[in-house]
Design a protein around this motif. Sequence first.
Motif, PDB file in Angstrom:
ATOM      1  N   LEU A  11       0.836  -1.203   0.000  1.00 44.64           N
ATOM      2  CA  LEU A  11       0.000   0.000   0.000  1.00 44.64           C
ATOM      3  C   LEU A  11       0.871   1.254   0.000  1.00 44.64           C
ATOM      4  CD1 LEU A  11      -2.895   1.079   0.158  1.00 44.64           C
ATOM      5  CD2 LEU A  11      -2.698   0.984   2.643  1.00 44.64           C
ATOM      6  N   ARG A  12       1.908   1.247   0.822  1.00 49.08           N
ATOM      7  CA  ARG A  12       2.815   2.399   0.880  1.00 49.08           C
ATOM      8  C   ARG A  12       3.530   2.596  -0.457  1.00 49.08           C
ATOM      9  NH1 ARG A  12       4.942   0.972   6.887  1.00 49.08           N
ATOM     10  NH2 ARG A  12       3.264   2.037   7.996  1.00 49.08           N
ATOM     11  N   ARG A  18       2.142   6.905  -6.689  1.00 46.00           N
ATOM     12  CA  ARG A  18       1.214   7.944  -7.143  1.00 46.00           C
ATOM     13  C   ARG A  18       1.759   9.337  -6.845  1.00 46.00           C
ATOM     14  NH1 ARG A  18      -4.460   6.416  -4.761  1.00 46.00           N
ATOM     15  NH2 ARG A  18      -3.217   5.062  -3.495  1.00 46.00           N
ATOM     16  N   LYS A  19       2.373   9.481  -5.666  1.00 45.29           N
ATOM     17  CA  LYS A  19       2.938  10.781  -5.297  1.00 45.29           C
ATOM     18  C   LYS A  19       4.072  11.150  -6.241  1.00 45.29           C
ATOM     19  CE  LYS A  19       3.055  12.034  -1.118  1.00 45.29           C
ATOM     20  NZ  LYS A  19       3.249  12.136   0.311  1.00 45.29           N
ATOM     21  N   ASP A  21       4.459  10.129  -9.326  1.00 42.45           N
ATOM     22  CA  ASP A  21       3.855  10.456 -10.624  1.00 42.45           C
ATOM     23  C   ASP A  21       3.304  11.876 -10.621  1.00 42.45           C
ATOM     24  OD1 ASP A  21       4.460   7.914 -11.459  1.00 42.45           O
ATOM     25  OD2 ASP A  21       2.401   7.127 -11.248  1.00 42.45           O
ATOM     26  N   HIS A  22       2.648  12.244  -9.529  1.00 44.41           N
ATOM     27  CA  HIS A  22       2.075  13.584  -9.414  1.00 44.41           C
ATOM     28  C   HIS A  22       3.183  14.646  -9.414  1.00 44.41           C
ATOM     29  CE1 HIS A  22      -0.870  16.619  -8.359  1.00 44.41           C
ATOM     30  NE2 HIS A  22      -0.117  16.986  -7.326  1.00 44.41           N
ATOM     31  N   ARG A  23       4.268  14.365  -8.704  1.00 44.36           N
ATOM     32  CA  ARG A  23       5.388  15.311  -8.671  1.00 44.36           C
ATOM     33  C   ARG A  23       5.986  15.477 -10.065  1.00 44.36           C
ATOM     34  NH1 ARG A  23       8.770  13.566  -3.232  1.00 44.36           N
ATOM     35  NH2 ARG A  23       7.345  14.537  -1.731  1.00 44.36           N
ATOM     36  N   THR A  24       6.160  14.373 -10.765  1.00 42.07           N
ATOM     37  CA  THR A  24       6.721  14.422 -12.113  1.00 42.07           C
ATOM     38  C   THR A  24       5.818  15.244 -13.034  1.00 42.07           C
ATOM     39  OG1 THR A  24       7.758  12.274 -11.784  1.00 42.07           O
ATOM     40  CG2 THR A  24       7.494  13.019 -14.053  1.00 42.07           C
ATOM     41  N   GLU A  25       4.519  15.003 -12.921  1.00 41.70           N
ATOM     42  CA  GLU A  25       3.553  15.733 -13.756  1.00 41.70           C
ATOM     43  C   GLU A  25       3.617  17.238 -13.469  1.00 41.70           C
ATOM     44  OE1 GLU A  25      -1.274  16.046 -13.988  1.00 41.70           O
ATOM     45  OE2 GLU A  25      -0.414  14.055 -13.703  1.00 41.70           O
ATOM     46  N   ARG A  26       3.698  17.604 -12.184  1.00 42.76           N
ATOM     47  CA  ARG A  26       3.790  19.023 -11.817  1.00 42.76           C
ATOM     48  C   ARG A  26       5.063  19.649 -12.360  1.00 42.76           C
ATOM     49  NH1 ARG A  26       2.388  18.585  -5.799  1.00 42.76           N
ATOM     50  NH2 ARG A  26       4.587  18.096  -5.873  1.00 42.76           N
ATOM     51  N   ASN A  27       6.173  18.933 -12.246  1.00 41.79           N
ATOM     52  CA  ASN A  27       7.446  19.459 -12.753  1.00 41.79           C
ATOM     53  C   ASN A  27       7.408  19.642 -14.260  1.00 41.79           C
ATOM     54  OD1 ASN A  27       8.556  19.581 -10.204  1.00 41.79           O
ATOM     55  ND2 ASN A  27       9.586  17.607 -10.367  1.00 41.79           N
TER      56      ASN A  27
END
Length: 167
Positions: A11-12, A18-19, A21-27
Amino acid sequence: QEERAEFLAGLRAKIDGRKDDHRTERNEKFDALVVKWEANAKTDSERQALAEFKTELHGAIADRQGAMDDAKTDAREAQAELSAEAQAELDAAMEDLQEAIAAALDKAQEDCDNGVSSATVRLQFAADVKVALDAFKATKTEVRTDVKTDVKVIKEDQKEAQVEARA
């Protein structure tokens, strides 16, 4: 216990993925925005300023993400340590319960061999087992309460560290 640990690890890993992936997308979105700004820059000094801004912002983001990750890691390590301590306490309590039941059985066998009435032996055995079970339940309840309290403290510490990282 191992199944739960494996489930939590999976789970971790999923949450961390996901975190990331989200960071990469924001960058990537930020970099695309900077490219637009650079296209609109008319002078070399404007391009230089944008490059410095981009470098500084990426550094600040990396520092913030590092602090957030450190807070998460510290909390997870503290929870793992707390879990191990609680399990050790419960294992010791279970051992005490088993020893108390074995002692009650030995005493019952001894009383039977000495001619004590079976009704008396049965009542005494039941009383001894009840005392042992009550002690185990009390320890279990105490450990659970302590764990809940400690987990709240760990989560509050993590939250404070993350708020500090955002500042």
